[in-house]
Design a protein around this motif. Structure first.
Motif, PDB file in Angstrom:
ATOM      1  N   VAL A 151       0.785  -1.198  -0.036  1.00 52.86           N
ATOM      2  CA  VAL A 151       0.040  -0.118   0.179  1.00 52.86           C
ATOM      3  C   VAL A 151       0.814   1.184   0.063  1.00 52.86           C
ATOM      4  O   VAL A 151       2.148   1.066   0.142  1.00 52.86           O
ATOM      5  CB  VAL A 151      -0.814   0.109   1.145  1.00 52.86           C
ATOM      6  CG1 VAL A 151      -2.184  -1.139   1.048  1.00 52.86           C
ATOM      7  CG2 VAL A 151      -0.052  -0.218   2.570  1.00 52.86           C
ATOM      8  N   ASN A 152       0.174   2.465  -0.099  1.00 56.06           N
ATOM      9  CA  ASN A 152       1.059   3.849   0.048  1.00 56.06           C
ATOM     10  C   ASN A 152       0.308   4.874   0.433  1.00 56.06           C
ATOM     11  O   ASN A 152      -0.659   5.105   0.190  1.00 56.06           O
ATOM     12  CB  ASN A 152       1.213   4.061  -1.694  1.00 56.06           C
ATOM     13  CG  ASN A 152       2.379   5.243  -1.716  1.00 56.06           C
ATOM     14  OD1 ASN A 152       2.254   6.171  -0.761  1.00 56.06           O
ATOM     15  ND2 ASN A 152       3.036   5.154  -2.823  1.00 56.06           N
ATOM     16  N   ASP A 153       0.894   5.062   1.720  1.00 54.87           N
ATOM     17  CA  ASP A 153       0.263   5.964   2.786  1.00 54.87           C
ATOM     18  C   ASP A 153       0.459   7.597   2.306  1.00 54.87           C
ATOM     19  O   ASP A 153      -0.101   8.391   2.893  1.00 54.87           O
ATOM     20  CB  ASP A 153       0.430   5.668   4.139  1.00 54.87           C
ATOM     21  CG  ASP A 153       2.148   5.764   4.381  1.00 54.87           C
ATOM     22  OD1 ASP A 153       2.798   6.029   3.377  1.00 54.87           O
ATOM     23  OD2 ASP A 153       2.486   5.707   5.360  1.00 54.87           O
ATOM     24  N   GLY A 165       1.065  -1.353   6.304  1.00 54.21           N
ATOM     25  CA  GLY A 165       2.270  -1.816   5.448  1.00 54.21           C
ATOM     26  C   GLY A 165       3.150  -2.983   6.542  1.00 54.21           C
ATOM     27  O   GLY A 165       3.372  -3.838   5.953  1.00 54.21           O
ATOM     28  N   ILE A 166       3.299  -2.655   7.588  1.00 51.27           N
ATOM     29  CA  ILE A 166       3.949  -3.623   8.501  1.00 51.27           C
ATOM     30  C   ILE A 166       3.334  -4.972   8.683  1.00 51.27           C
ATOM     31  O   ILE A 166       3.882  -5.903   8.374  1.00 51.27           O
ATOM     32  CB  ILE A 166       4.290  -3.047   9.874  1.00 51.27           C
ATOM     33  CG1 ILE A 166       5.365  -1.694   9.547  1.00 51.27           C
ATOM     34  CG2 ILE A 166       5.199  -3.964  10.908  1.00 51.27           C
ATOM     35  CD1 ILE A 166       5.719  -1.015  10.690  1.00 51.27           C
ATOM     36  N   GLU A 167       2.141  -4.691   8.838  1.00 47.82           N
ATOM     37  CA  GLU A 167       1.176  -5.915   8.882  1.00 47.82           C
ATOM     38  C   GLU A 167       1.065  -6.854   7.684  1.00 47.82           C
ATOM     39  O   GLU A 167       1.282  -7.882   7.737  1.00 47.82           O
ATOM     40  CB  GLU A 167      -0.308  -5.750   9.418  1.00 47.82           C
ATOM     41  CG  GLU A 167      -0.288  -5.009  10.798  1.00 47.82           C
ATOM     42  CD  GLU A 167       0.023  -3.455  10.965  1.00 47.82           C
ATOM     43  OE1 GLU A 167      -0.574  -2.935  12.038  1.00 47.82           O
ATOM     44  OE2 GLU A 167       0.510  -3.003   9.910  1.00 47.82           O
ATOM     45  N   ARG A 200       6.416   0.898  -0.175  1.00 51.09           N
ATOM     46  CA  ARG A 200       5.275   1.528  -0.606  1.00 51.09           C
ATOM     47  C   ARG A 200       4.899   0.732  -1.872  1.00 51.09           C
ATOM     48  O   ARG A 200       5.871   0.716  -2.791  1.00 51.09           O
ATOM     49  CB  ARG A 200       4.935   3.002  -0.654  1.00 51.09           C
ATOM     50  CG  ARG A 200       5.271   3.635   0.863  1.00 51.09           C
ATOM     51  CD  ARG A 200       5.261   5.084   0.872  1.00 51.09           C
ATOM     52  NE  ARG A 200       5.131   5.554   2.294  1.00 51.09           N
ATOM     53  CZ  ARG A 200       6.120   6.062   2.737  1.00 51.09           C
ATOM     54  NH1 ARG A 200       7.447   5.812   2.161  1.00 51.09           N
ATOM     55  NH2 ARG A 200       6.129   6.221   4.191  1.00 51.09           N
ATOM     56  N   MET A 201       3.532   0.900  -2.318  1.00 46.35           N
ATOM     57  CA  MET A 201       3.297   0.496  -3.565  1.00 46.35           C
ATOM     58  C   MET A 201       3.814   1.608  -4.740  1.00 46.35           C
ATOM     59  O   MET A 201       3.528   2.919  -4.266  1.00 46.35           O
ATOM     60  CB  MET A 201       1.704   0.410  -3.624  1.00 46.35           C
ATOM     61  CG  MET A 201       1.465  -0.206  -5.345  1.00 46.35           C
ATOM     62  SD  MET A 201      -0.304  -0.130  -5.499  1.00 46.35           S
ATOM     63  CE  MET A 201      -0.877  -1.391  -4.475  1.00 46.35           C
TER      64      MET A 201
END
Length: 230
Positions: A151-153, A165-167, A200-201
């Motif tokens: 994902v990308n936050d 992301g860590i999960e 990140r994506m």
């Protein structure tokens, strides 16, 4: 009145004991906590057939939004993704797929569980429940478990998803290990979609940090094409 309540309590206790004996938790028995869209689309799948020549994609919105038959140029590919779906929702609708003994199933699920506050352990166990049911009820089906995508936050959208992301990394690690131990094909999409210098994506493939643009689906289909055609 007290007698009726007493009988009801006994029935509830017996049901709870039965669920424990069968290894079913309350979360897996719950069926009425999904979206209107879930039930609309699931009801459609109740009416559509699956047979032994089919290749079925199951998952959430990331699967749902893919035009898989066109992307893979294969009329036997069927999309059974539902936007917003979680591991429990997918498990509860496998009865619309498995009796047809499809040739192959491609699975990706879990990000929406995290968005709803599920733990890593819960998501991993949910994916394993699905995989084991597929293997038990449709033993001839070739199962392909795909990693959850990065994902990308940084794009400021879907924060409850893109903060996980860590999960995601830990879930993918555990699911890969499970697949290796149980001779299930695991497909690592994660590493192909992330940036080279962080987790990140890559923004080439997303405009909201979670879902894919057309370029993302082209990459995904190119990665799995060899498993479709083998």
């Amino acid at each position: 009145m007290k007698t009726k309540q007493h009988n009801l309590n006994i029935k509830r206790k017996l049901l709870a004991l039965l669920m424990v004996a069968l290894g079913i938790s309350n979360s897996w028995a719950q069926k009425d906590n999904y979206s209107t869209f879930y039930y609309q689309r699931a009801s459609m799948f109740e009416k559509l057939s699956v047979d032994s020549t089919d290749i079925v994609f199951i998952g959430n919105s990331i699967t749902n939004f893919g035009e898989w038959s066109e992307l893979l140029n294969n009329s036997h590919v069927k999309n059974r993704g539902i936007s917003g779906d979680r591991t429990t929702g997918l498990y509860n609708r496998l009865h619309t797929i498995l009796p047809g003994n499809p040739m192959k199933i491609f699975l990706m699920i879990g990000i929406n569980d995290l968005e709803h506050g599920a733990s890593v352990d819960s998501v991993v166990q949910g994916i394993i429940h699905i995989a084991e049911r597929i293997r038990n009820e449709s033993s001839q089906t070739e199962l392909y478990v795909q990693s959850i995508l990065p994902v990308n936050d940084k794009l400021g959208k879907f924060p409850k998803h893109t903060s996980k992301g860590i999960e995601i990394i830990e879930i993918n690690k555990r699911i890969k290990s499970y697949c290796q131990k149980n001779r299930i094909m695991y497909i690592d999409l994660y590493s192909r979609f992330k940036n080279e210098d962080d987790e990140r994506m890559n923004q080439k493939y997303t405009n909201d940090g979670l879902h894919l643009k057309g370029s993302g689906y082209l990459l995904w289909s190119s990665i799995i094409r060899e498993f479709i055609e083998d």
